[in-house]
Design a protein around this motif. Structure first.
Motif, short mmCIF file in Angstrom:
data_model
loop_
_atom_site.label_atom_id
_atom_site.label_comp_id
_atom_site.label_asym_id
_atom_site.label_seq_id
_atom_site.Cartn_x
_atom_site.Cartn_y
_atom_site.Cartn_z
N VAL A 245 35.01 53.22 25.70
CA VAL A 245 35.65 53.22 24.53
C VAL A 245 34.01 54.39 23.96
CG1 VAL A 245 35.86 50.62 24.63
CG2 VAL A 245 33.15 51.09 24.29
N PHE A 246 34.87 54.40 23.09
CA PHE A 246 33.95 56.30 22.23
C PHE A 246 32.73 54.72 21.37
CE2 PHE A 246 37.92 58.88 22.43
CZ PHE A 246 37.64 59.45 23.78
N VAL A 247 31.27 55.41 22.09
CA VAL A 247 30.40 54.83 20.59
C VAL A 247 29.49 56.46 20.18
CG1 VAL A 247 28.42 53.72 21.06
CG2 VAL A 247 30.22 53.27 22.64
N PRO A 248 29.44 55.86 18.81
CA PRO A 248 28.85 56.59 17.92
C PRO A 248 27.37 57.30 18.70
CG PRO A 248 29.26 54.63 16.49
CD PRO A 248 29.88 54.45 17.81
N ALA A 249 27.03 58.23 18.51
CA ALA A 249 25.94 58.67 18.92
C ALA A 249 24.36 58.52 18.92
CB ALA A 249 26.06 60.59 18.73
N GLY A 250 23.71 57.98 20.06
CA GLY A 250 22.83 57.46 19.23
C GLY A 250 22.14 55.68 19.75
N GLU A 251 23.72 55.20 18.90
CA GLU A 251 24.00 53.47 19.02
C GLU A 251 23.58 52.87 20.02
OE1 GLU A 251 28.37 50.70 18.74
OE2 GLU A 251 27.51 52.21 16.63
N SER B 250 49.20 49.16 17.28
CA SER B 250 48.69 48.19 17.02
C SER B 250 46.84 48.06 16.33
CB SER B 250 48.04 47.67 18.28
OG SER B 250 47.69 47.90 19.21
N ALA B 251 46.96 48.87 16.41
CA ALA B 251 45.23 49.58 15.69
C ALA B 251 45.00 49.34 14.27
CB ALA B 251 44.87 50.74 16.82
N THR B 252 44.18 48.70 13.92
CA THR B 252 43.87 48.33 12.65
C THR B 252 43.05 50.34 11.91
OG1 THR B 252 44.13 45.93 12.63
CG2 THR B 252 42.86 47.45 10.64
N LEU B 253 43.35 50.40 11.11
CA LEU B 253 42.24 51.87 10.74
C LEU B 253 41.60 51.79 9.74
CD1 LEU B 253 45.25 54.45 10.57
CD2 LEU B 253 44.11 53.35 12.63
N THR B 254 40.72 52.47 9.53
CA THR B 254 38.94 52.20 8.94
C THR B 254 38.63 53.69 8.12
OG1 THR B 254 37.10 51.82 10.55
CG2 THR B 254 38.99 50.11 9.36
N SER B 255 37.54 53.71 8.13
CA SER B 255 37.47 55.40 7.31
C SER B 255 35.72 55.36 8.69
CB SER B 255 36.96 55.58 6.21
OG SER B 255 36.72 54.39 5.91
N ALA B 256 35.24 54.18 9.13
CA ALA B 256 33.84 53.57 9.23
C ALA B 256 33.70 53.90 10.87
CB ALA B 256 33.56 52.25 9.61
N PHE B 257 34.90 54.28 11.37
CA PHE B 257 34.81 54.82 12.82
C PHE B 257 36.50 54.68 13.49
CE2 PHE B 257 32.77 55.58 16.23
CZ PHE B 257 32.89 55.43 17.41
N PRO B 258 36.32 55.21 14.56
CA PRO B 258 38.12 55.49 14.92
C PRO B 258 38.68 54.58 15.71
CG PRO B 258 36.59 58.19 16.08
CD PRO B 258 35.25 56.39 15.40
N ALA B 259 39.59 54.24 16.05
CA ALA B 259 40.39 52.99 16.35
C ALA B 259 40.70 52.92 17.60
CB ALA B 259 41.34 52.17 15.14
N MET B 260 41.45 52.40 18.15
CA MET B 260 41.78 53.13 19.85
C MET B 260 43.28 52.60 19.38
SD MET B 260 41.74 53.70 22.74
CE MET B 260 39.89 54.07 23.50
N VAL B 261 44.59 53.62 19.51
CA VAL B 261 45.18 53.67 19.47
C VAL B 261 46.35 53.21 20.64
CG1 VAL B 261 47.57 54.62 18.59
CG2 VAL B 261 45.49 55.56 17.94
N THR B 262 45.00 54.18 21.77
CA THR B 262 45.62 54.24 22.86
C THR B 262 45.06 54.37 24.07
OG1 THR B 262 47.16 55.11 25.23
CG2 THR B 262 47.53 56.51 23.14
N ALA B 263 45.14 54.26 24.87
CA ALA B 263 43.76 54.40 26.26
C ALA B 263 44.09 55.49 27.37
CB ALA B 263 43.04 53.86 26.51
N ALA B 264 45.28 55.34 27.14
CA ALA B 264 46.29 55.84 28.36
C ALA B 264 47.41 56.56 27.91
CB ALA B 264 46.97 54.83 29.85
N GLY B 265 47.72 57.62 27.08
CA GLY B 265 49.12 58.37 26.73
C GLY B 265 49.44 59.55 27.23
N VAL B 266 51.11 58.86 27.44
CA VAL B 266 51.30 60.01 28.59
C VAL B 266 51.21 61.62 27.73
CG1 VAL B 266 53.55 60.13 29.91
CG2 VAL B 266 52.42 58.38 29.50
N TYR B 267 51.11 62.24 28.82
CA TYR B 267 51.48 64.06 29.00
C TYR B 267 52.53 64.78 28.42
CZ TYR B 267 46.41 64.66 30.01
OH TYR B 267 44.93 64.41 29.59
N GLY B 268 53.39 65.11 27.41
CA GLY B 268 54.03 66.10 27.44
C GLY B 268 55.62 64.82 27.13
N SER B 269 54.81 64.05 26.54
CA SER B 269 56.46 63.10 26.12
C SER B 269 56.26 62.67 24.67
CB SER B 269 56.03 61.62 26.68
OG SER B 269 55.37 60.91 26.51
#
Lengths: 187, 300
Positions: free
Chosen positions: B118-124, A138-157
Motif C-alpha cells: 500500500v502507498f502511504v503518505p509521507a510522514g504518516e 472497483s476503486a472509488t476515487l477521491t481527491s484526498a489520496f490515490p485509490a488502488m486500481v490494480t496491484a498487479a497490472g500486466v505490462y504490454g497489454s
C-alpha cells in the motif's frame, strides 16, 4: 612545457588514446568504436516505464487517445431521456442515483525492468467531487489520496478499466468537470 | 599553452586521418560493428511503446514509431545503505506527447499490509523514509518532446518502518476539457532499500492447476518475505516421474518481495503430461539462499 603538454594529453582521454604509439593504430580505432557501441547499449537499456491511454473498442472515443493526456466528453446527458454517447452505458439506480459508465484502456510498457513483472496503478481526482461517486474499476476515487486500481497490472497489454460517474438525483443539474490523475509505478 | 593544445589536437587529427587511410578495412569493420550494435540496442524512449499491442507480441518489442507517451527512467532504483545514510538519485521523465506537462514531485512510503503493498503518505507512519525525500527541483514543466531530470535525496532514518518508497512525478497538468472529464498520467519510480543481511523467505505447499490430461500444468507456491529486506527470488520447477527421473524443468520468473509481502510464484509446464504419478520440486534462490518445496501429484 613538455610536462604541461603531457598533462594536457592526460586530460583528454581520446587524445591520449589516439596519440599512443605502443599499440597498433587500428586496434585503437576498434577500441574506440567498441567503447562507443557499449555506451550506446548502456543508455538504450536504461530501465523505464511508459504509460498511454487508449479508446476501448466498446467505450467512448477519448480525446487524445494513444497519449498520456486524454479527455472524455459525455455531452449533455439526462437521467431520463436525452442521448447517451456511443460506448457509454447509462443506468438508473432506483430513485436515488443514476450512473454513466464507459471502459477506457490503459497500456503500460516497460524496458529493462527485468525484476518487475507487473505494475501498481492508483488513481486520484485533482478536484474534490464529493457530490458524485467516481470509480475506476472497483476503486472509488477521491481527491484526498490515490485509490488502488490494480496491484498487479500486466505490462504490454491494453487493459480496460470501467470508468463510472454516479450522480444523485438530489444533485442540481450542471456541468461536471474533473481530472483524473492515474499513477503507475513498477512493482 | 592553448596553442600547444590546438597544435596537439590538430596533429592528432592528421594522425587519425592518416590512420584511417592506411587501415580502411579495419575502419569499415569497426563502423559495421557499431552499426550492428546500435541497431540491436533499443532506443530509450521507444521500447515497448508499440501502438498495435497485438496478442502474442513480445512485450518489449521496439515499435516502428515512438507512441505519444510519458516515460520515467529509471523505473526502479535499488539502494544498499545503512540507517542514517543518505542517497541522491537522478530520475528523468520524458514527454513524447503533443501537450506540455507539469509535474509536482512527491514521495510516498510503500508499506505492506496483509501481504500486499500500500502507498502511504509521507510522514504518516513512524520511521517514514518518504518524509526525508527532498526533490530538486520540486516541480518541473516538460514541453512536448522534451525531458526533465530531477534529483531526489533520501536520508534513511535510524529505524525505518519500511524498505521502499515511490518517487512520483505527479501530474499537475490542466488538460483542455471544456465540458467533461480529463485524464492525466503520473509515473513513479520505486526505490527499495537494503539495510542489512537479514534476508529470509518462507514458502507454502505447492498448488497445482490443470491436473488432467491434455491441460497444461501450472505449479504455484505462495511465498512470503519473512526477513527485513527486499528480495528478488527466482528459480525453477522440476517435474520428476515416479522413478525419480527428470521429466522436465520450467523457469520461475523473478519477482520482487518487500518485507512482509506475499506473492504467488508460478510456472506453467509447456507440454502435456501423460497419466501417471509425478513429483514437482520448486526451487527458489535469492542472495545465495535456496528454498525448495516438493509435492507429489497425479495426472489421471
Amino acid at each position: 612545457m613538455k610536462e604541461q603538454l603531457r598533462q594536457n594529453r592526460i586530460g583528454h582521454d581520446a587524445t591520449v588514446l589516439l596519440s599512443s604509439h605502443k599499440m597498433p593504430k587500428h586496434l585503437w580505432i576498434i577500441a574506440m568504436v567498441l567503447a562507443l557501441a557499449l555506451l550506446s547499449v548502456a543508455s538504450a537499456t536504461a530501465a523505464s516505464l511508459t504509460l498511454t491511454f487508449r479508446t476501448d473498442p466498446s467505450g467512448i472515443a477519448l480525446g487524445g487517445s494513444g497519449t498520456a493526456a486524454a479527455t472524455i466528453n459525455f455531452g449533455s446527458v439526462h437521467a431520463y431521456g436525452g442521448v447517451v454517447p456511443a460506448g457509454v452505458t447509462k443506468s438508473v439506480n432506483g430513485t436515488t442515483t443514476w450512473t454513466l459508465s464507459t471502459p477506457i484502456e490503459v497500456k503500460v510498457t516497460k524496458t529493462g525492468l527485468g525484476t518487475s513483472v507487473n505494475y501498481t496503478m492508483t488513481a486520484q481526482l485533482q478536484s474534490s467531487g464529493l457530490t458524485y461517486t467516481w470509480k475506476l474499476g472497483s476503486a472509488t476515487l477521491t481527491s484526498a489520496f490515490p485509490a488502488m486500481v490494480t496491484a498487479a497490472g500486466v505490462y504490454g497489454s491494453k487493459t480496460a478499466y470501467t470508468f463510472s460517474l454516479t450522480i444523485p438525483f438530489s444533485a442540481a443539474a450542471g456541468t461536471v468537470n474533473n481530472t483524473l490523475d492515474i499513477i503507475v509505478t513498477a512493482n | 599553452m592553448k596553442t600547444n593544445n590546438t597544435n596537439f589536437v590538430t596533429s592528432n587529427l592528421r594522425a587519425v586521418l592518416g590512420s584511417i587511410r592506411q587501415n580502411w578495412p579495419v575502419v569499415l569493420l569497426a563502423v559495421a560493428t557499431l552499426a550492428v550494435t546500435m541497431a540491436a540496442a533499443r532506443p530509450l524512449f521507444a521500447a515497448g511503446q508499440a501502438g498495435t499491442g497485438q496478442p502474442g507480441q513480445q512485450l518489449d518489442a521496439p515499435p516502428a514509431e515512438p507512441a505519444p507517451s510519458l516515460t520515467i527512467s529509471p523505473g526502479v532504483i535499488m539502494v544498499q545503505a545503512q540507517p542514517g545514510q543518505g542517497t541522491t538519485q537522478d530520475i528523468s521523465i520524458s514527454n513524447l506527447t503533443p501537450v506540455e506537462f507539469r509535474f509536482d514531485l512527491e514521495a510516498m512510503d510503500v508499506a505492506v499490509r496483509d501481504g500486499k503493498r500500500v502507498f502511504v503518505p509521507a510522514g504518516e507512519m513512524p520511521g517514514s523514509i518518504a518524509r526525508t525525500a527532498v526533490f530538486s527541483p520540486p516541480s518541473v514543466v516538460v514541453p512536448p518532446g522534451s525531458s526533465a531530470t530531477v534529483q531526489v535525496t533520501v536520508t534513511i532514518p535510524e529505524n525505518p518502518a519500511m524498505r521502499a518508497i515511490v518517487a512520483v512525478f505527479r501530474s499537475n497538468t490542466k488538460v483542455q476539457s471544456p465540458n467533461g472529464f480529463a485524464m492525466t498520467a503520473s509515473l513513479g519510480a520505486l526505490m527499495t532499500f537494503t539495510l542489512s543481511k537479514t534476508l529470509q523467505i518462507e514458502g507454502s505447499a505447492l498448488h497445482f492447476d490443470g491436473l488432467s490430461q491434455g491441460n497444461n500444468l501450472v505449479v504455484s507456491e505462495s511465498v512470503t518475505n519473512t526477513g527485513n529486506e527486499p528480495v528478488i527470488p527466482k528459480g525453477v520447477v522440476a517435474i520428476l516421474n515416479s522413478t525419480g527421473g527428470l521429466v522436465g524443468k520450467v523457469p520461475v520468473e523473478a519477482m520482487r518481495l518487500l518485507p512482509g509481502e506475499r506473492l504467488e510464484f508460478k510456472a506453467e509446464y509447456p507440454s502435456t503430461l501423460q497419466s501417471g504419478k509425478y513429483r514437482a520440486l520448486m526451487t527458489l534462490e535469492h542472495d545465495g539462499t535456496v528454498l525448495t518445496t516438493s509435492s507429489a501429484f497425479e495426472i489421471p
